[in-house]
Structures are given as structure tokens and as C-alpha cells.
Design an enzyme around this catalytic site. Structure first.
Site, mmCIF file in Angstrom:
data_model
loop_
_atom_site.group_PDB
_atom_site.id
_atom_site.type_symbol
_atom_site.label_atom_id
_atom_site.label_comp_id
_atom_site.label_asym_id
_atom_site.label_seq_id
_atom_site.Cartn_x
_atom_site.Cartn_y
_atom_site.Cartn_z
ATOM 1 N N SER A 148 0.836 -1.194 0.000
ATOM 2 C CA SER A 148 0.000 0.000 0.000
ATOM 3 C C SER A 148 0.877 1.253 0.000
ATOM 4 O O SER A 148 1.630 1.483 -0.943
ATOM 5 C CB SER A 148 -0.966 -0.047 1.192
ATOM 6 N N ASP A 206 -8.906 -4.886 -5.789
ATOM 7 C CA ASP A 206 -8.519 -3.942 -4.732
ATOM 8 C C ASP A 206 -9.690 -3.015 -4.412
ATOM 9 O O ASP A 206 -10.296 -2.420 -5.299
ATOM 10 C CB ASP A 206 -7.308 -3.122 -5.195
ATOM 11 N N HIS A 239 -7.577 -5.416 -1.258
ATOM 12 C CA HIS A 239 -6.355 -4.705 -0.865
ATOM 13 C C HIS A 239 -5.514 -5.542 0.094
ATOM 14 O O HIS A 239 -4.290 -5.562 0.018
ATOM 15 C CB HIS A 239 -6.723 -3.372 -0.223
#
Length: 828
Positions: free
Chosen positions: A687, A760, A794
Site C-alpha cells: 500500500s 482492490d 487490498h
């Protein structure tokens, strides 16, 4: 299921790193030593029963089911209005589940396994009844026939479980049930009995999807899984619509109000009312359902009479600022220590923290029958803590008729306040008990300990005389985290610690079992001993309650060493060093993997504080780097990369310079210890850590390779702010350009592995970020590999995906770090 990726892996093809190809392969397995650590059974979870007269405190021990499978992720899923749910079950998708339950009475009761469950159950949302006699939970059945969410209860004394008949729950918005105060019934959101067949997708459009804005200022950050057209709206309405019911343990039920899109339903402490939040049209195609129009009502559970408290429009004009909130009333909740009183908060600055205002928030109370004028409880000079939109938590902890705690916070200067007030006073006055920096972990007094009262609502855990409040703190210190329990004086704010974790163990208090005897339930672990639960009395005597085994068996595990060092400008930094088991100094420097996640600070002193504990039992999270000690690497985990901007300076104005300086300091420290080979170091992150990884490769030559997972690389695609950056692209275009590694794709020469979940769901990290970054890199001749993990969000979840991810990482590290190819000759 196949994996779509670019630049396939094999030793012969990697020798020609400049080649381009694309292909599909099946899921691969990393070395057995890595796979065994990933697949180790998870440690059981514990849920402590509330205090109840005549009933011993009891543990509900939950055994997690371990990793999901790709088949779990392949279940039907709708992604609408910012939510993901399974239309077959009418509940959340991708939810980790529990597979077994056990009761254990304190202090030394026998384990009582819960029986009567269906085969291979998927259990979620367990909760104790207020009288501590039972636990309610939801069982997910994913296969037809009988797919759905069913309500179950289990008797704590016998362990016998039974299904509440005739109940089909609606869990689109999460946990669908709450116990009623009588412990004989629950308030639940159910699937309407007359809902009818599900809508079907039309293959033929009826017209275009249109959005418009007529001159209003409506900024928004980027979101995934939004509604796109009227057909999406129909599907969302069908599955999100619920019927609230009061359901007895026998299955008898009574409808509450009419069917609606119910975001939440909570019974009052006296059991006479229900507080409902209903979402309604017009919906937005730019924002998730937290921002949709919302109607709040109180319903009399005996008569069905309804009292509307508010009906708020679409919240589409909230300023881009951390402390920004919607105008109007928000965060309705029951006052937990009163029979039937609603509390809520309203912004005194219109929701815009950039406007000068003596009052940021006002807190109001309204007693049953909810027809009189509300009473002003408090005027706050800062924002009510915990009420940042869209989080719906009022930030007030209720104690009794004469004590409540109010938390305030202010982002720009990282300020935090804890204040006490008397809710019964004619004009309540705030008494500040604590004020300080929200960044200063060393001075953090902790959070108040909450307990369930007789109605099942959470209230402050107070000393017997009511003058002290129990607080639990992570106990950050220069020696690492040392959690503690303290009693804070409700008048002066002075804290007196009654217990604190001490070396060589890491202990966390799970509950104050008996305040009069200072009897605590602790979770205790060390570098050698896995987490288990103990009772600790006032004399420090420990009684072990659980006997959870070491999930890794007799596998040698690495030990964590906290390194302390300085950045070139003198800023204190730290990192967790892991070395292969059995490593000796004579083994010399090792190839190294550095993992980090940058954090913004307004204070240099706070930025240099230690996080974590050296005494925790090693646990191998899928997201972490420590697996690679098994392959002969030194690992610098959680290397501190603070980005500091003191005073009027903004942290991101010097993001790149501080990023490189922090990474260099970590490598230099490892080299000085003789464990890091400076010429064989890789960097990785997930991330915002992936964003960091790409920037480090673009702006330094510190690393031989990088691994970037699920990142965002072009900040012009997140123009209304990202992470903690509140300025928009148009206010700070240079910052957005300079912080975007996409802008410097031509400078990245070190090999970079890009991994991204195809599904995601995180703000800003859309899969297109990795696609476009890959295109930019290969267009400039970089050595780059792009791997998309099917169905993954994610945070990756499926066993097959995680094993393959680790295989990709291991191959990349071995090829470009441990055994790097020779540098090309000049001119080649």
C-alpha cells in the site's frame, strides 16, 4: 484459476531480463519452510463474559478457521455502494470465520466444547448475553439449498448450541443482531419475508448513466465499488433492505417499523425502544453508502410508534480535511447508563475545521419519549474524538449519572484531550483530565476500560467508590511497549498504575476480573512462549488458564532485536532486526530485506519513539517480511521512516529527502552491526509502503531490487488528497508530481516486482495504478514484473494467493538480491 502476469519466471528467461512476454500460470508454492510458517494454525481468540450476579466470569474461546481459500473468494459477490456482500447469503463476503467454540469458567473450570453445531460451521459475530448465560452467534451457510445467515445460541454451562428457528438474517451492513436487555431475545435485521425474487441483470441498456453537478463544491476522494447506474441501485435496494425484528430464543418474533435499508438497529438500555438508522434515495455514484441520505428514528417496541430525530441529505460537500464532518446532527447513540436517552453531536463550525470557531462540536441529549427540546450537554473547542466521518462513534464513554468521559482531538497540531463531566448537572462543565499530543505514545494515558452493564451496554469500569476510572494503555516506552493498567482519578486526572508488563514477557490485560482484588486476566507471551491467558492477583501470583500450543511446533524461530539508531540529521529511528535461527557473527553480512511504511509527524520527538516490544512471540503475518529469514536473509522489519513537518512546514514538502535519509540510516545501522551486506539489499512495502518502495528506487541507489504490493504510484489519480495529505492537487501540484514515482519511471533502474489484487477495494490504490506504472517502466526499459492476484482485495486473503505471492517474492529476491546477475558491460 490462472494468474495473469507479465514477464514469466524461469531461470532461463530471467537471464534475458530485457525481454517482454505475457502468460498465465497456475498457483505456485514457495519453499516448504515458508509455506509451513504461513499455514501454521492461528492462535485461538478469547471473549470474556460480562459481570453478572451469581455467574462466574467465563471465557468463550474461539478457534479461527485459518486462511480462506480461493474458492471462498470465488463465492458470488456484489460490490455496491462501497460494500461487498454475498447475494447468496445476504451477508458480508470474504469474512474470516470461527470453526469451533469452547467455554471455560474462571478461574479453573473445565473446557466445555460447544456441541450441536452443523458440520464444518462458519461462525461469525459471537456476543455474550447481558446475564452471561448464553452466547449468540451467526452461522454462514454458503451453499444452496439453505444458503444464508442463521441465528444460533449456546448455553455457557452445558455448551449445547441450538438454532433459533425461522430466522433469515440480513448482514449486508455487518453484525445483524444485538441482545435485548432481558437476555431472552435479540433485536435483529432480517431478510423481509415478502421480498420476492432477486432482480436480474438486463443485457440491453435502457439509456445512458448520467451524473451532473450544478455549481456546488462537492470534493471527494477516490472510492471503489460504487454504484454506477439505476440497475445497481435496484440491486443494492433489494439486498440491503431489511426488516428489524425482536426475536425470542424460541423463534417467535415481532416486526419493528417497516422494511427499509437499515444501516443500524440498537435497543435502548431499558429495552423499550429501538434506535434505527435508515439509508434512502437519492444515492450517489461518487460516494459510498456512509454518505447517502440518512434518516434516524426511535421506535417504541411496544406500540410501534415512531419518532423521527433527523433526516439528513447526501453528505457530498464535506471539506477535504481530516477533522471535517458533515453539517447537522451525526453519530446518534444510546446513552448506555440511562434507561432511554439518545445522544448525538452537531458541528459548531459547519463541519469545516478550517473555519475559525470557538465551538467545534456540541453534544446533545434527548430523553424518552423524545418529543421535548434536546438538552445541551457540552460545547467542545475541538472535534469530538472518534467522530471522524464516516466512523459513527460518538466519542463519549458513559459511566453513571454523574460521570462521563469526553474525548476531543485536533489533527493539525495533533492534540488530544480527555475531559470528565457530570451529565446530571444543570450546566455540565468539562474538567480536563489529560491533554497532550496524539503523537506522543510515551505519554499516552491509554483508553478507558469498558464493561457490559446489566442491559448489555458498555460503560466505564469504575473503582468501587466511583472516584477512579480504569485505563488500559499500550505502555510505549524507550524499552518498547510495556502495557499497563492504571486508575485515573476522575477529578484530577492523576494516574496510578496497578500493573505493568515487565521483561522478559509481553503481557496485555484483557479484563479487570475483580477490581476489589486487583485480579486481572492477562494474555502473556515471550520470544519462546506462545500467547496464553493467565489470572494475576494483587500479589503478582499467576494462574495459567489456557494451554494453547506453539503453532509452529519445534520449528526454530527467529528472535526480534529492536535496533536504535539515528538519521543523518540526528532524528532517532528504530527497526526490528530478525536473523536466521543459528546465525553467528562469523557467518558475516547477509543479503537483506527492508520493510517499512512511512508515517507523517508534526514533532521530531514523537517521530523518534520506539514501537513494538522485543518480547513478543514471533507471529508470521502474510503481509510481513520475516518469512525470508528461512532463506538466509537478514530482515529489517518496520524500519522507521518518519516524514516530519514541524510548525508551519508540511511533512510531505520534503517527503523524498526524508524517505531516502531514513532508508539509508537503517542500512547503515545493519552494516555497522556486521549483519547487512550493503551490496545485497532489497526493499518492500504494501500500500503506502509500495509507494515508498517505488520512490526509493526512483530517488536512490541504495537497493538492488524492490517489491511493491498494491500501491498507488501516480498521485494525480488521487487529486483530492491521499494518506494524510490534505492539500489537493491544484493547491500543491509540485508536491503531487514530486511524490509520484510515476513521474520518475525513467529513473528506476533496479528490478521491481509489482503485485496487486485484481479486486482492490482501497481508496486510491485502484489496480490501474499498477497497470499504468508497469507500462511506464517497461516503456523505459526497466526490469519489471507485474502480477495480478485474481479476486484479491487490498488485503490478500486466499491461501493459494498468499503462497503464490511468497513464491514470487522469494524468486525475485534470489534472482536479483541473493545471487544478482552481473552488471552489463559498458555500452551493452
Amino acid at each position: 484459476m490462472s494468474l495473469r502476469f507479465l514477464l514469466p519466471f524461469s531461470a532461463c528467461l530471467l537471464a534475458a531480463a530485457s525481454s517482454f512476454s505475457q502468460s498465465s500460470i497456475t498457483y505456485q508454492q514457495p519453499p516448504k519452510a515458508i509455506a509451513d510458517l504461513l499455514e501454521a494454525p492461528p492462535t485461538p481468540l478469547v471473549l470474556v463474559s460480562p459481570e453478572a450476579k451469581g455467574t462466574p466470569r467465563t471465557l468463550l474461546i474461539e478457534q479461527p478457521g485459518g486462511l480462506l481459500t480461493i474458492a471462498d473468494l470465488a463465492q458470488p459477490e456484489l460490490r455496491l455502494a462501497g460494500r461487498r456482500f454475498n447475494p447468496r447469503t445476504n451477508g458480508p463476503s470474504r469474512l474470516p470465520y470461527i470453526v469451533a467454540l469452547t467455554f471455560k469458567a474462571l478461574p479453573a473450570g473445565k473446557d466445555v466444547a460447544v456441541t450441536g453445531l452443523p458440520a464444518h460451521p462458519h461462525i461469525v459475530f459471537a456476543q455474550w448475553s447481558p446475564d452471561a448465560h448464553r452466547v449468540a452467534f451467526v452461522v454462514i451457510t454458503g451453499a444452496n439449498p439453505g444458503a444464508g445467515l442463521s441465528l444460533w445460541t449456546a448455553d455457557a454451562s452445558t455448551g449445547h448450541a441450538s438454532r433459533v428457528p425461522g430466522v433469515a438474517l440480513n448482514g449486508v451492513f455487518g453484525d445483524p443482531c444485538s441482545w435485548m436487555p432481558d437476555s431472552r431475545s435479540l433485536l435483529c435485521v432480517t431478510v423481509p419475508s415478502a421480498r420476492g425474487p432477486a432482480p436480474e441483470r438486463s443485457e440491453v441498456p435502457t439509456g445512458p448513466a448520467v451524473q451532473q453537478n450544478l455549481g456546488r463544491v462537492t470534493p471527494a476522494r477516490t472510492y471503489e465499488d460504487l454504484l454506477k447506474d439505476p440497475e445497481d441501485e435496484r440491486f443494492f435496494d433489494y439486498y440491503a433492505t431489511g426488516q428489524v425484528r425482536v426475536i425470542s430464543l424460541t423463534g417467535a418474533s415481532k416486526a419493528v417499523d417497516k422494511p427499509a435499508v437499515i444501516a443500524s438497529a440498537e435497543p435502548s438500555p431499558d429495552g423499550r425502544y429501538a434506535l434505527l438508522e435508515e439509508i434512502h434515495h437519492p444515492y450517489s455514484y461518487e460516494l459510498p453508502d456512509e454518505n447517502f441520505p440518512r434518516r434516524t428514528v426511535v421506535v417504541n417496541l411496544r406500540t410501534g410508534a415512531e419518532q423521527q430525530l433527523s433526516d439528513l441529505p447526501l453528505a457530498d460537500n464535506i471539506p477535504i480535511a481530516t477533522d471535517a464532518v458533515p453539517a447537522g446532527p451525526r453519530d446518534y447513540e444510546w446513552r448506555s447508563d440511562s434507561p432511554a436517552t439518545v445522544a448525538w453531536v452537531e458541528a459548531g463550525d459547519g463541519g469545516d475545521p478550517r473555519k475559525p470557531a470557538p465551538v467545534r462540536d456540541r453534544v446533545y441529549l434527548l430523553d424518552a419519549p423524545f418529543t421535548s427540546a434536546p438538552r445541551l450537554l457540552a460545547e467542545l473547542p475541538m472535534r469530538l474524538a472518534g467522530s471522524e466521518f464516516p466512523v459513527r462513534s460518538a466519542g463519549i464513554e458513559w459511566g453513571n449519572a454523574h460521570l462521563a468521559l469526553v474525548g476531543e482531538r485536533e489533527w493539525d497540531h495533533r492534540r488530544r484531550v480527555i475531559a470528565a463531566l457530570d451529565p446530571s448537572a444543570a450546566t455540565p462543565q468539562l474538567t480536563i483530565l489529560y491533554q497532550g499530543s496524539s503523537e506522543n505514545r510515551y505519554q499516552d494515558p491509554g483508553r478507558p476500560v469498558l464493561i457490559g452493564n446489566a442491559s448489555g451496554h458498555a460503560v466505564l469500569d469504575l473503582t468501587a467508590d466511583g472516584t477512579g476510572i480504569y485505563f488500559s494503555s499500550p505502555g510505549a516506552s524507550r524499552e518498547g511497549d510495556r502495557p499497563f493498567i492504571a486508575v485515573m482519578n476522575a477529578t484530577t486526572g492523576k494516574e496510578e498504575q496497578i500493573w505493568r508488563s515487565a521483561a522478559p514477557f509481553y503481557e496485555v490485560s484483557e479484563a479487570v476480573i475483580d477490581p476489589a482484588k486487583s485480579l486481572l486476566l492477562l494474555r502473556r507471551e515471550s520470544q519462546e512462549q506462545p500467547p496464553n491467558y493467565f489470572l494475576r492477583d494483587a500479589a503478582g501470583q499467576l494462574t495459567q488458564v489456557t494451554q494453547f500450543p506453539n503453532p509452529y511446533g519445534d520449528t526454530p524461530l527467529p528472535k526480534k532485536q529492536i535496533l536504535r539508531y539515528k538519521r543523518a540529521d540526528g532524528l532517532d529511528l528504530s527497526a526490528n532486526l530478525y536473523l536466521p535461527p543459528g546465525y553467528k557473527p562469523s557467518d558475516g553480512p547477509l543479503p537483506t530485506l527492508v520493510e517499512a511504511y512511512p508515517v507523517e509527524y508534526k514533532s521530531r520527538s514523537a517521530a523518534g519513539q520506539i514501537t513494538g516490544s522485543p518480547y513478543q512471540f514471533p507471529r508470521f503475518s502474510w503481509a510481513g517480511p520475516v518469512f525470508f529469514v528461512t532463506q538466509g536473509y537478514a530482515v529489517l522489519e518496520n524500519a522507521a521512516i518518519p516524514i516530519v513537518g514541524e510548525g508551519d512546514a508540511q511533512p510531505n514538502d520534503t517527503y523524498v529527502e526524508q524517505l531516502v535519509a531514513g532508508a539509508k540510516a537503517a542500512i547503515d545501522e545493519g552494516v555497522s552491526l556486521g549483519v547487512v551486506d550493503r551490496n545485497r539489499v532489497a526493499v518492500m512495502g504494501h500500500s503506502y509502503g509500495a509507494f515508498m518502495t517505488a520512490n526509493l528506487l526512483a530517488h536512490s541507489d541504495l537497493f538492488k531490487a524492490g517489491i511493491a504490493r498494491s500501491g498507488a504510484y501516480n498521485r494525480t489519480l488521487t487529486p483530492f488528497g491521499f494518506q494524510n495529505e490534505e492539500r489537493t492537487y491544484w493547491q500543491a501540484p509540485d508536491v503531487y508530481f514530486k511524490m509520484s514515482p510515476f513521474s520518475y519511471a525513467d529513473k528506476i533502474k533496479a528490478p521491481i516486482l509489482l503485485i496487486h489484487g485484481e479486486a482492490d477495494n482501497n481508496q486510491g490504490t485502484f489496480p490501474i495504478q499498477s497497470e499504468r506504472f508497469y507500462d511506464a517502466l517497461k516503456g523505459h526499459g526497466a526490469t519489471v514484473r507485474l502480477v495480478f492476484l485474481p479476486l484479491e482485495a487490498h488485503g490478500y486473503a486466499a491461501r493459494e494467493s498468499l503462497l503464490h505471492m511468497l513464491w514470487e517474492m522469494n524468486n525475485w529476491l534470489n534472482t536479483y538480491v541473493k545471487n544478482p546477475p552481473p552488471a552489463p558491460a559498458p555500452g551493452q
